[in-house]
Design an enzyme around this catalytic site. Structure first.
Site, PDB file in Angstrom:
ATOM      1  N   CYS A 270      66.568  13.138  30.264  1.00  0.00           N
ATOM      2  CA  CYS A 270      67.852  13.825  30.207  1.00  0.00           C
ATOM      3  C   CYS A 270      68.289  14.070  28.756  1.00  0.00           C
ATOM      4  O   CYS A 270      67.704  14.891  28.064  1.00  0.00           O
ATOM      5  CB  CYS A 270      68.886  13.030  31.003  1.00  0.00           C
ATOM      6  N   HIS A 363      66.059  12.619  36.275  1.00  0.00           N
ATOM      7  CA  HIS A 363      66.231  11.172  36.354  1.00  0.00           C
ATOM      8  C   HIS A 363      65.177  10.526  37.251  1.00  0.00           C
ATOM      9  O   HIS A 363      65.351  10.474  38.474  1.00  0.00           O
ATOM     10  CB  HIS A 363      67.625  10.836  36.895  1.00  0.00           C
ATOM     11  N   GLU A 365      64.633   7.467  37.578  1.00  0.00           N
ATOM     12  CA  GLU A 365      65.145   6.195  38.096  1.00  0.00           C
ATOM     13  C   GLU A 365      66.041   6.402  39.307  1.00  0.00           C
ATOM     14  O   GLU A 365      66.585   5.436  39.861  1.00  0.00           O
ATOM     15  CB  GLU A 365      65.927   5.450  37.004  1.00  0.00           C
TER      16      GLU A 365
END
Length: 403
Positions: A270, A363, A365
């Site tokens: 990001c 992302h 995660e």
């Protein structure tokens, strides 16, 4: 149910956009004034993870899903130490939570943390307007704060700072170093690697993903220097997501250039992807309305696979999409765009071909999902493994298929 979980007395509330478009509803959460950039998030689930994502600092988030708050909130699903959205806009707010994991109502937590929201507005109409006109300054006003004329409230909206040129990473970052150990996250045995992670707005799931794979993560404040990073003797350096305009991140860009010069393996997501782009000499620009949600399709150009990804960004890297190119900062060698958005061809990833460094705009995660991109943590571990063993980086580095 705690006192703060009881529904508050509702009052009239109004959402006013920079171009004068006005939406009226009822108060939600705290009452008062919330100013920020109005953006929309398309996730059907994961509202708690959304509001606690530091990347949403100084933004008024419109949830496109019509029913919000039905599962309440709990301490385990928060992505950071507090709610970061500047204001919250929903259509149908749940009257009470109904979930075995719920510890408090969403309305109650918003009030406890002073987050002003509005409910009962046509979020579909708000979203369509932002898609046509672009993300813009906005304000939510409720209670006594809503008593002014529309012209007076619009003047407050105009008076706030723009997101363009905003330097926010230092505002959301941890102020002190801390460590996330593999042994505290189910890993047995000694850590495989140590990663120095620069906290530009890091989400709690990121170091957990590293820890579950045997990687010790030392999280450092956004203001950290290369000397402070090097003091950790890291096997790799990571830069996280975060809010604000990447054009303001000169200290982090300088730090990353020192990391690249030292040939320390690097992984960014990001905001970290945008910083890698700038470190290589590329520019960044503001998107019309950004990518926010957990259903964004991305093509991995190296494998041909399509990933459904979680994203939250309003800026992007301006890099050539056609083939490998010499980085504008020529000492860093060749770079290629490794991932692109299938919605609008925005750069979604960068891969250095002559340095051990790569990044993605989304992302991996992702909590509350999807998990298509979790393999990127394994890719970084492989990069650190190859660097430690002295393998030469080649143009097809990181091309391996991960399970």
């Amino acid at each position: 149910m705690t006192e703060s979980s009881q529904p508050a007395t509702e009052s009239a509330a109004v959402l006013i956009l920079e171009d004068g478009r006005t939406f009226r509803g009822r108060s939600y959460g705290a009452q008062g004034t919330a100013l920020g950039e109005a953006v929309f998030a398309t996730g059907m689930t994961g509202y708690q993870e959304t509001i606690t994502d530091p990347s949403y600092a100084r933004q008024l988030v419109v949830q496109t899903a019509p029913h919000i708050g039905n599962t309440g909130v709990n301490k385990d699903d928060a992505e950071s130490r507090r709610i970061w959205v500047a204001g919250y806009i929903v259509r149908d707010a749940a009257r009470r939570p109904s979930n075995w994991r719920s510890e408090q109502s969403l309305d109650g937590q918003l009030r406890d943390q002073g987050i002003v929201g509005i409910q009962g507005v046509d979020t579909r109409a708000v979203t369509r307007h932002l898609r046509e006109r672009g993300a813009m300054k906005a304000g939510i006003f409720s209670g006594p704060a809503a008593s002014g004329s529309d012209a007076e409230l619009l003047a407050q909206v105009f008076g706030q700072e723009s997101m363009t040129g905003a330097r926010l990473a230092e505002e959301v970052s941890a102020v002190e170093r801390y460590v996330v150990e593999p042994s505290d996250n189910g890993w047995e045995g000694e850590p495989l690697f140590t990663v120095a992670a620069l906290d530009l707005g890091i989400k709690s799931m990121t170091p957990k993903h590293f820890a579950q794979r045997g990687v010790r993560t030392v999280v450092l404040p956004a203001t950290s220097t290369f000397a402070e990073v090097a003091r950790e003797s890291p096997d790799g350096v990571f830069m996280s997501n975060g809010p604000g305009d990447p054009a303001t991140a000169d200290p982090q860009v300088s730090l990353l250039r020192e990391v690249l010069d030292a040939r320390i393996p690097f992984f960014g997501i990001c905001f970290g992807n945008q910083i890698l782009g700038r470190a290589l000499g590329f520019g960044t620009y503001k998107l019309r309305y950004g990518h926010r949600g957990i259903n964004q399709p991305v093509l991995d150009r190296r494998t041909g696979k399509v990933e459904i990804t979680s994203q939250n960004h309003g800026f992007a890297v301006d890099a050539p999409l056609d083939g490998p190119a010499l980085a504008p900062e020529a000492r860093f060698g060749r770079v290629e765009v490794s991932h692109v958005s299938l919605n609008d061809d925005v750069v979604e990833g960068l891969a250095c071909l002559d340095l051990p460094a790569f990044s993605v705009q989304y992302h991996p995660e992702a909590a509350a999902g999807p998990h298509d991109s979790a393999y990127l943590f394994d890719r970084f571990i492989q990069l650190m493994t190859d660097t430690r063993s002295g393998h030469q980086l080649s143009s097809d580095a990181n091309d391996k298929e991960e399970n």
